[in-house]
Design a protein around this motif. Structure first.
Motif, PDB file in Angstrom:
ATOM      1  N   THR A 237       1.045  -1.292  -0.161  1.00 39.23           N
ATOM      2  CA  THR A 237       0.273  -0.082   0.229  1.00 39.23           C
ATOM      3  C   THR A 237       1.121   1.462  -0.068  1.00 39.23           C
ATOM      4  N   LEU A 238       2.415   1.682   1.005  1.00 39.76           N
ATOM      5  CA  LEU A 238       2.685   2.742   0.427  1.00 39.76           C
ATOM      6  C   LEU A 238       3.610   2.286  -0.815  1.00 39.76           C
ATOM      7  N   SER A 239       4.274   1.074  -1.004  1.00 45.91           N
ATOM      8  CA  SER A 239       4.563   1.333  -2.120  1.00 45.91           C
ATOM      9  C   SER A 239       4.269   1.816  -3.321  1.00 45.91           C
ATOM     10  N   GLY A 240       2.653   1.749  -3.340  1.00 50.51           N
ATOM     11  CA  GLY A 240       1.552   2.017  -4.397  1.00 50.51           C
ATOM     12  C   GLY A 240       0.989   2.665  -3.843  1.00 50.51           C
ATOM     13  N   LEU A 241       1.378   3.931  -2.627  1.00 51.48           N
ATOM     14  CA  LEU A 241      -0.076   5.169  -2.722  1.00 51.48           C
ATOM     15  C   LEU A 241      -0.596   5.905  -3.721  1.00 51.48           C
ATOM     16  N   LYS A 242       0.449   6.258  -4.568  1.00 51.81           N
ATOM     17  CA  LYS A 242      -0.264   7.086  -5.576  1.00 51.81           C
ATOM     18  C   LYS A 242      -1.357   6.351  -6.550  1.00 51.81           C
ATOM     19  N   VAL A 451      22.166   0.723 -15.039  1.00 50.88           N
ATOM     20  CA  VAL A 451      20.502   1.642 -14.872  1.00 50.88           C
ATOM     21  C   VAL A 451      19.815   1.450 -15.637  1.00 50.88           C
ATOM     22  N   THR A 452      18.382   0.923 -14.476  1.00 51.06           N
ATOM     23  CA  THR A 452      17.285   0.747 -15.050  1.00 51.06           C
ATOM     24  C   THR A 452      16.425   2.376 -15.393  1.00 51.06           C
ATOM     25  N   GLN A 453      15.050   1.363 -16.039  1.00 54.53           N
ATOM     26  CA  GLN A 453      13.587   1.638 -16.093  1.00 54.53           C
ATOM     27  C   GLN A 453      13.187   2.520 -14.793  1.00 54.53           C
ATOM     28  N   ASP A 454      13.320   1.772 -13.867  1.00 54.58           N
ATOM     29  CA  ASP A 454      12.865   2.346 -12.679  1.00 54.58           C
ATOM     30  C   ASP A 454      14.537   2.944 -11.426  1.00 54.58           C
ATOM     31  N   SER A 455      14.511   3.767 -11.260  1.00 49.86           N
ATOM     32  CA  SER A 455      15.555   4.416 -10.572  1.00 49.86           C
ATOM     33  C   SER A 455      15.560   4.669  -8.851  1.00 49.86           C
ATOM     34  N   ILE A 456      16.159   3.564  -9.003  1.00 53.60           N
ATOM     35  CA  ILE A 456      16.302   2.489  -7.657  1.00 53.60           C
ATOM     36  C   ILE A 456      16.890   4.022  -6.346  1.00 53.60           C
ATOM     37  N   MET A 457      16.462   4.668  -5.821  1.00 53.75           N
ATOM     38  CA  MET A 457      16.771   5.803  -4.751  1.00 53.75           C
ATOM     39  C   MET A 457      16.216   4.853  -3.487  1.00 53.75           C
ATOM     40  N   PHE A 458      17.003   5.452  -2.446  1.00 59.52           N
ATOM     41  CA  PHE A 458      17.352   4.892  -1.015  1.00 59.52           C
ATOM     42  C   PHE A 458      17.430   6.098   0.020  1.00 59.52           C
ATOM     43  N   ASN A 459      16.874   6.191   1.007  1.00 64.20           N
ATOM     44  CA  ASN A 459      16.613   7.198   1.811  1.00 64.20           C
ATOM     45  C   ASN A 459      17.871   7.984   2.300  1.00 64.20           C
ATOM     46  N   GLY A 460      17.721   9.194   1.848  1.00 68.61           N
ATOM     47  CA  GLY A 460      19.581   9.775   1.822  1.00 68.61           C
ATOM     48  C   GLY A 460      20.071  11.152   1.672  1.00 68.61           C
ATOM     49  N   SER A 461      20.744  11.737   1.287  1.00 68.78           N
ATOM     50  CA  SER A 461      21.537  12.355   0.799  1.00 68.78           C
ATOM     51  C   SER A 461      21.203  12.023  -1.129  1.00 68.78           C
ATOM     52  N   ILE A 462      21.765  12.748  -1.169  1.00 70.80           N
ATOM     53  CA  ILE A 462      22.049  12.755  -2.827  1.00 70.80           C
ATOM     54  C   ILE A 462      23.876  12.428  -2.822  1.00 70.80           C
ATOM     55  N   ALA A 463      24.382  12.059  -1.942  1.00 74.81           N
ATOM     56  CA  ALA A 463      25.737  12.212  -1.948  1.00 74.81           C
ATOM     57  C   ALA A 463      25.838  10.965  -1.516  1.00 74.81           C
ATOM     58  N   ASP A 464      25.066  10.325  -0.554  1.00 70.06           N
ATOM     59  CA  ASP A 464      24.616   8.827  -0.332  1.00 70.06           C
ATOM     60  C   ASP A 464      23.760   7.936  -1.562  1.00 70.06           C
ATOM     61  N   ILE A 502      16.832  12.759  -0.272  1.00 70.19           N
ATOM     62  CA  ILE A 502      15.784  12.972  -0.911  1.00 70.19           C
ATOM     63  C   ILE A 502      14.586  11.856  -0.973  1.00 70.19           C
ATOM     64  N   GLY A 503      14.884  11.573   0.696  1.00 73.82           N
ATOM     65  CA  GLY A 503      13.451  10.211   1.018  1.00 73.82           C
ATOM     66  C   GLY A 503      12.928   9.759   0.663  1.00 73.82           C
ATOM     67  N   ASP A 504      12.167   9.045   1.229  1.00 69.37           N
ATOM     68  CA  ASP A 504      11.894   7.215   1.067  1.00 69.37           C
ATOM     69  C   ASP A 504      11.925   7.460  -0.554  1.00 69.37           C
ATOM     70  N   GLY A 507      11.617  10.433  -3.296  1.00 63.16           N
ATOM     71  CA  GLY A 507      10.246  10.680  -3.447  1.00 63.16           C
ATOM     72  C   GLY A 507      10.320  12.438  -3.541  1.00 63.16           C
ATOM     73  N   LYS A 508      11.298  13.043  -3.498  1.00 64.45           N
ATOM     74  CA  LYS A 508      12.027  14.356  -3.582  1.00 64.45           C
ATOM     75  C   LYS A 508      11.818  15.304  -4.651  1.00 64.45           C
ATOM     76  N   LEU A 509      12.336  13.356  -5.344  1.00 62.22           N
ATOM     77  CA  LEU A 509      12.372  14.460  -6.854  1.00 62.22           C
ATOM     78  C   LEU A 509      11.781  14.045  -7.887  1.00 62.22           C
ATOM     79  N   SER A 510      11.759  14.267  -9.221  1.00 61.28           N
ATOM     80  CA  SER A 510      10.922  13.752 -10.722  1.00 61.28           C
ATOM     81  C   SER A 510      12.000  12.746 -10.876  1.00 61.28           C
ATOM     82  N   GLY A 511      11.343  12.865 -11.537  1.00 60.51           N
ATOM     83  CA  GLY A 511      11.794  10.569 -12.592  1.00 60.51           C
ATOM     84  C   GLY A 511      12.903  11.774 -12.622  1.00 60.51           C
ATOM     85  N   GLY A 512      13.473  12.139 -13.664  1.00 58.58           N
ATOM     86  CA  GLY A 512      14.126  12.695 -14.359  1.00 58.58           C
ATOM     87  C   GLY A 512      15.047  13.159 -13.629  1.00 58.58           C
TER      88      GLY A 512
END
Length: 611
Positions: A237-242, A451-464, A502-504, A507-512
């Motif tokens: 539910t949380l992963s697909g909340l949108k 580099v995948t279609q789904d950009s996997i990001m982790f909750n932390g800084s951009i540098a992390d 950048i959030g979980d 989430g604070k960034l756009s797809g691009g």
């Protein structure tokens, strides 16, 4: 011995020092617990004037006469104090001794629990480490069949249940049984007739409690499975909340969650009822036995005169002293059943064989020098149908090869096989002539960037997130990678620059923006082979232009495997392979394929029309 307990023993033996000290302190606890109730007898005898008249200090005559020696010594000082200062001073002496004995009892109980706590928390830590290592090591294919929420439930809830349940056994096999045994010995020395009642009580109590708990393990297993399902629902539910909100599907997911919670509610109540019944049932049986002792013992005191009033009261205290450890044993036996069900689920993961791991034949490769070769590869997911059929392809060093085709044609499968997320079933995949099955996984993946279609990001800084490509990278190296990926343009304007959270899941960034961070991660790794799995398919035109420019910079003088949906992004490829149902339909450069006027030309025409 329970099989799951045998599997836990190696973890526990690492803390053998704590186990030994726990046993030592539990033995001392049991000794002083019994001794404390034995000391009630001389108190009663002083009060009733029934104490033994010992006028001469006794001599120690060996371990076998230790009881008489201690008893006579105590009564000697009681008589001496009574004659010199009065009976009340003798009473103060005995009460002082009792207070000191109970102080020692509780001190040893505390020290025993301290060592048990260190054992439990240590094993819990080791279990969690082992579970996380296993979860990370298992191949991607394992999680295509498992609910992530269920794996999380095993990692968190079931491991905790094992910790809380199984280590009750240390109390079960040492502290409580020894307290019962020593108390029974003391009771037997006072009156063997009365002690027979206690021996009748114990097996009856055990039989009744075992009947109540017979189905507890199966119910615990079902409850733990349901708990895993419930966590899965929350995670999905949380992963697909949108999507949930966008389709007004909140009610549907609430209903699924509530149904799971209600099933767990019913199971938990059934388990709790049986757990809660163990303690009062054993206490009731104990009180019933004490009632019988009062009737029979009262007869011995009042009519036969074979038992003194003080001894009888002390005896009743000892009989009641058995109830607490008896209740603890019955409760611990229930906990062990819960723990056994949880341990089964934990060990199911720990003992899952890893289908993709290094072997004795595996070796390191230092560099990529020649080509990638895919030879006669046939592959299917779970044996359902062939995604690739006798597939053959060569990718020379320094060349860019693009894979195109309709969805389901097998493009992404080639990326999965190359990264060795899955193993080929037939045929072989070679790097510089070496089958990747015989290359160490770390060494293989050091040569590859993804580099995948789904950009996997982790909750932390951009540098992390960028440093995942190179964990010891400096801030300057991170910024250089971001510049190549056309990402520093927006990163430098963020509140904290590269240190902005950048959030979980980003989430604070756009797809691009996420995609360019993902490319920067691959740039920082700087591998000789790059795998791009539809890296621009989900982007708008402006983002696609920036990302495509970043990709072209990254692919310069590098071997690249590009899986593309948008054909405009791969026109400069050295070779374009058009796939259809797991086979090569045609291949060539962009111009050559247009000249053939085949499948590729139709795809280009269709996408141009859509544009």
């Amino acid at each position: 011995m329970d099989d799951n307990l045998k599997k836990i023993l190696p973890y526990a033996l690492f803390y053998r020092k704590n186990i030994v000290w726990n046993v030592v302190f539990n033995v001392l606890y049991a000794v002083f617990s019994t001794l404390g109730f034995v000391m009630i007898i001389p108190v009663m005898n002083v009060l009733f004037g029934e104490e033994e008249k010992v006028t001469k200090l006794p001599k120690y005559e060996g371990i076998w006469k230790l009881k008489d020696y201690l008893s006579d010594t105590l009564y000697y000082y009681i008589n001496h104090l009574t004659e010199v200062k009065g009976a009340e001073y003798a009473l103060y002496l005995i009460i002082g001794i009792i207070i000191f004995i109970f102080l020692l009892k509780n001190l040893f109980g505390f020290l025993g629990l301290q060592h048990l706590m260190k054992l439990k928390t240590g094993v819990l830590r080791d279990f969690r480490d082992k579970m996380y290592d296993k979860i990370v090591d298992l191949p991607v294919s394992y999680y295509s069949e498992k609910r992530k929420g269920d794996v999380m439930a095993r990692m968190l809830g079931d491991v905790n249940e094992v910790q809380n349940s199984f280590f009750a056994i240390l109390e079960l096999i040492v502290k409580e049984p020894l307290t019962i045994i020593l108390t029974l010995i003391a009771m037997f020395s006072i009156s063997w007739e009365l002690t027979l009642f206690v021996f009748i009580f114990i097996p009856i109590s055990g039989l009744i409690i075992s009947k109540i708990g017979k189905s507890l393990k199966s119910q615990s297993t079902r409850a733990q499975q349901e708990n895993g399902y419930m966590i899965s629902v929350v995670e999905e539910t949380l992963s697909g909340l949108k999507v949930v909100k966008g389709y007004n599907a909140e009610g549907y997911f609430k209903r699924i969650f509530n149904e799971s919670v209600n099933r767990l509610y019913v199971l938990t109540n059934k388990i709790g009822k049986k757990n809660n019944l163990a303690s009062p049932m054993s206490e009731f049986l104990g009180i019933a036995t004490i009632a019988a002792l009062l009737i029979y013992g009262g007869t011995l005191v009042l009519q036969d005169g074979t038992l003194s009033g003080g001894a009888f009261i002390g005896y009743i205290g000892m009989a009641y002293n058995i109830l607490t450890p008896a209740k603890a044993i019955s409760k611990a036996s229930y906990q062990v059943k819960n723990g056994s069900a949880a341990a089964e689920r934990v060990f199911e993961i720990l003992e899952t064989p890893n289908a993709i791991e290094d072997t004795v034949q595996s070796k390191n490769i230092e560099s990529f020098n020649d080509k990638i070769a895919i030879k006669n590869v046939t592959f299917s997911y779970n044996g359902e149908y062939d995604v690739l059929k006798n597939f053959n392809l060569e990718i020379p060093k320094g060349k860019t090869v693009a894979l195109v085709g309709q969805s389901g044609s097998g493009k992404s499968t080639i990326a999965n096989l190359l990264m060795r997320f899955y193993d080929v079933e037939q045929g072989e995949l070679l790097i510089d002539g070496t089958n990747i099955k015989y290359i160490k996984l770390v060494s293989l993946r050091d040569q590859l960037g993804l580099v995948t279609q789904d950009s996997i990001m982790f909750n932390g800084s951009i540098a992390d997130n960028v440093r995942i490509g190179k964990l010891n990278a400096t801030d300057e190296e991170v910024i250089d990678a971001l510049k190549i990926a056309n990402a520093y343009e927006f990163v430098q304007h963020l509140p904290e620059g590269i240190n902005t959270n950048i959030g979980d899941a980003g989430g604070k960034l756009s797809g691009g923006q996420k995609q360019r961070i993902s490319i920067a991660r691959a740039v920082l790794k700087n591998p000789p082979i790059m795998v791009l799995d539809e890296a621009t398919s989900a982007l708008d035109t402006e983002s696609e232009r920036l990302v495509q420019d970043a990709l072209e910079k990254m692919m310069a003088n590098r071997t690249s495997v590009v899986i593309a949906h948008r054909l405009s992004t791969i026109q400069k490829a050295d070779l374009i392979v058009v796939m259809n149902r797991g086979e090569i339909a045609e291949q060539g450069t962009h111009e050559e394929l247009l000249t053939k006027n085949g499948t590729y030309a139709k795809l280009v025409s269709l996408q141009s029309f859509e544009s």
